[in-house]
Design a protein around this motif. Structure first.
Motif, PDB file in Angstrom:
ATOM      1  N   TYR A  19       0.798  -1.226   0.000  1.00  0.00           N
ATOM      2  CA  TYR A  19       0.000   0.000   0.000  1.00  0.00           C
ATOM      3  C   TYR A  19       0.828   1.272   0.000  1.00  0.00           C
ATOM      4  CZ  TYR A  19      -4.341   2.537   0.530  1.00  0.00           C
ATOM      5  OH  TYR A  19      -5.415   3.362   0.306  1.00  0.00           O
ATOM      6  N   ASN A  20       1.752   1.365   0.929  1.00  0.00           N
ATOM      7  CA  ASN A  20       2.602   2.559   1.008  1.00  0.00           C
ATOM      8  C   ASN A  20       3.352   2.785  -0.291  1.00  0.00           C
ATOM      9  OD1 ASN A  20       3.150   4.190   3.658  1.00  0.00           O
ATOM     10  ND2 ASN A  20       2.573   2.134   4.304  1.00  0.00           N
ATOM     11  N   ILE A  52       0.772   3.752  -3.285  1.00  0.00           N
ATOM     12  CA  ILE A  52       0.160   5.089  -3.347  1.00  0.00           C
ATOM     13  C   ILE A  52       1.199   6.201  -3.467  1.00  0.00           C
ATOM     14  CG2 ILE A  52      -1.909   4.292  -2.078  1.00  0.00           C
ATOM     15  CD1 ILE A  52      -1.052   6.486   0.044  1.00  0.00           C
ATOM     16  N   TYR A  53       2.348   6.017  -2.880  1.00  0.00           N
ATOM     17  CA  TYR A  53       3.381   7.046  -3.003  1.00  0.00           C
ATOM     18  C   TYR A  53       4.336   6.754  -4.167  1.00  0.00           C
ATOM     19  CZ  TYR A  53       1.812   8.688   1.581  1.00  0.00           C
ATOM     20  OH  TYR A  53       1.069   9.165   2.625  1.00  0.00           O
ATOM     21  N   MET A  92       7.712  -4.727   0.619  1.00  0.00           N
ATOM     22  CA  MET A  92       7.049  -6.025   0.793  1.00  0.00           C
ATOM     23  C   MET A  92       7.267  -6.946  -0.397  1.00  0.00           C
ATOM     24  SD  MET A  92       3.249  -4.968   2.029  1.00  0.00           S
ATOM     25  CE  MET A  92       3.008  -3.659   3.229  1.00  0.00           C
ATOM     26  N   LYS A 116      -9.953   7.777 -11.914  1.00  0.00           N
ATOM     27  CA  LYS A 116     -10.578   8.594 -10.883  1.00  0.00           C
ATOM     28  C   LYS A 116     -10.985   9.966 -11.413  1.00  0.00           C
ATOM     29  CE  LYS A 116      -7.240   7.773  -7.953  1.00  0.00           C
ATOM     30  NZ  LYS A 116      -6.361   7.229  -6.857  1.00  0.00           N
ATOM     31  N   ARG A 144     -12.266   6.193  -2.603  1.00  0.00           N
ATOM     32  CA  ARG A 144     -12.357   6.819  -1.280  1.00  0.00           C
ATOM     33  C   ARG A 144     -12.957   5.851  -0.274  1.00  0.00           C
ATOM     34  NH1 ARG A 144     -16.951   7.918   1.556  1.00  0.00           N
ATOM     35  NH2 ARG A 144     -17.902   8.923  -0.272  1.00  0.00           N
ATOM     36  N   ALA A 187     -10.465   3.149   0.592  1.00  0.00           N
ATOM     37  CA  ALA A 187      -9.389   3.645   1.452  1.00  0.00           C
ATOM     38  C   ALA A 187      -9.885   3.863   2.873  1.00  0.00           C
ATOM     39  CB  ALA A 187      -8.801   4.935   0.884  1.00  0.00           C
ATOM     40  N   SER A 210     -10.186   0.588   4.535  1.00  0.00           N
ATOM     41  CA  SER A 210      -8.856   0.048   4.821  1.00  0.00           C
ATOM     42  C   SER A 210      -8.275   0.696   6.071  1.00  0.00           C
ATOM     43  CB  SER A 210      -7.907   0.309   3.657  1.00  0.00           C
ATOM     44  OG  SER A 210      -8.401  -0.290   2.504  1.00  0.00           O
ATOM     45  N   THR A 211      -8.468   1.997   6.186  1.00  0.00           N
ATOM     46  CA  THR A 211      -7.978   2.675   7.385  1.00  0.00           C
ATOM     47  C   THR A 211      -8.641   2.095   8.626  1.00  0.00           C
ATOM     48  OG1 THR A 211      -7.691   4.739   6.179  1.00  0.00           O
ATOM     49  CG2 THR A 211      -7.707   4.895   8.571  1.00  0.00           C
TER      50      THR A 211
END
Lengths: 195, 195
Positions: free
Chosen positions: A85-86, A89-90, A96, A118, A129, A132, A135-136
């Motif tokens: 994920y990190n 998105i970045y 991983m 999007k 959205r 996400a 997921s949070t």
DNA sequence: AAATAATATTGATCTACATCAATAATTTTT
DNA sequence: AAAAATTATTGATGTAGATCAATATTATTT
């Protein structure tokens, strides 16, 4: 429509309301990828280009710590999404491994395509959205469990919530997900039988 | 424009590109709330109606486990958002306390208003999507740290990343955030001094 | 059906961190 | 400036879970 696309459609339209044509448009941004057991779709140091939706099969994301121990970050079976994920998105190098635990069929979208998608329709933005947000919420529950529950309780929760996963992933991966060694999980299981 | 609104504007426009009029519209959905030290804005069993942005001051979210121990889930100082995330997005009874650690000024939006806001302008939806994505990434990093790092390493990371927090929250809250007892954190600090 | 590789169990021992109880230091209130 | 409340430290002791090493079991490949 292909069987796996039907499930994907269900997954999407459960979260946002789409016309058939809108779904077709959405789907067009994805490509199908077939991976065989033990194949990696993400590895440390490479920027993960895709986000993957599992149509069939089972995937697992894990990291290797300095002592060479695996720590499972996420499991994914049918209808789950998976990526580092990190890193995704970045758009940074992954930390991983994301590996096929069974032969699997994935629907993948690239980071670029996702941006386009999007921008195309606010509903599509809404979909991501919602994903996400959930997921949070999910990750936060995991943080809370780790802070407040014992190893046994975490294992029980895992069994309760992810009964479908239990038989599809080796026990040592479940141990590494709940944060214990495989030896200790084995002992916990033995103790339960004795009771 | 009020000082705190300037900071809020910066925070928003750093993430999405807004005309002044659009920001005004955005801001209109928020209301200012002043809370005094030790005041709660969220308590277990009550559905949290708002999401809060800290303009000035310091807030903390924590839960109480079965043994009565506090576990800090989140710190928030200026420019951070805070709420019981799970409870807020699913509009269910909270499990957390969200408490003012200092006298604070908040900008709050209600869950209803947030829905309206997101429907009003796709850019607003995008803002919440970006926030949620980053929160997921952040939470995942926290899960990973907990799985892979020792207590000392987690403390060092905390100091590195949240140096601004360190002096504004009692030590026992930091202990409960990184997942150790206050006694053990005290001992770790002593050991560092001896080295 | 063997051979090999992957996974799980068991025993012995160790340690990172918790618990409990007391006291000290600091901050807040009166 | 005392008194009260909150927070932090220290010592003694306990334990949940880790580590290491061996073996058993199960799944996969040839």
């Amino acid at each position: 429509m292909l069987e796996e696309h039907t499930l994907f459609k269900k997954h999407i339209t459960k979260r946002i309301d789409l016309e058939d044509s809108e779904f077709e448009q959405f789907l067009n941004f994805f490509s199908t990828k077939i991976v065989t057991k033990r194949q990696f779709i993400t590895q440390p140091d490479f920027v993960p280009s895709h986000r993957s939706f599992v149509c069939t099969g089972a995937m697992r994301a894990y990291i290797l710590d300095d002592s060479g121990n695996e720590h499972t970050i996420q499991f994914a079976i049918e209808n789950w999404w998976i990526t580092d994920y990190n890193a995704y998105i970045y758009q940074r190098p992954a930390t991983m491994f994301v590996m096929a635990q069974e032969n699997s069929t994935l629907l993948q979208i690239s980071h670029e395509k996702e941006l386009e998608l999007k921008a195309l329709n606010p509903k599509f933005e809404t979909f991501f959205r919602i994903m996400a947000e959930r997921s949070t919420a999910y990750m936060q529950r995991r943080v809370i469990e780790r802070l407040t529950l014992s190893a046994e309780e975490r294992y029980q929760h895992f069994l309760d919530k992810y009964s479908l996963m239990v038989n599809r992933f080796p026990q040592y991966t479940i141990a590494s997900y709940i944060g214990v060694t495989t030896e200790f999980l084995s002992r916990m299981r033995k103790n339960r039988l004795l009771k």
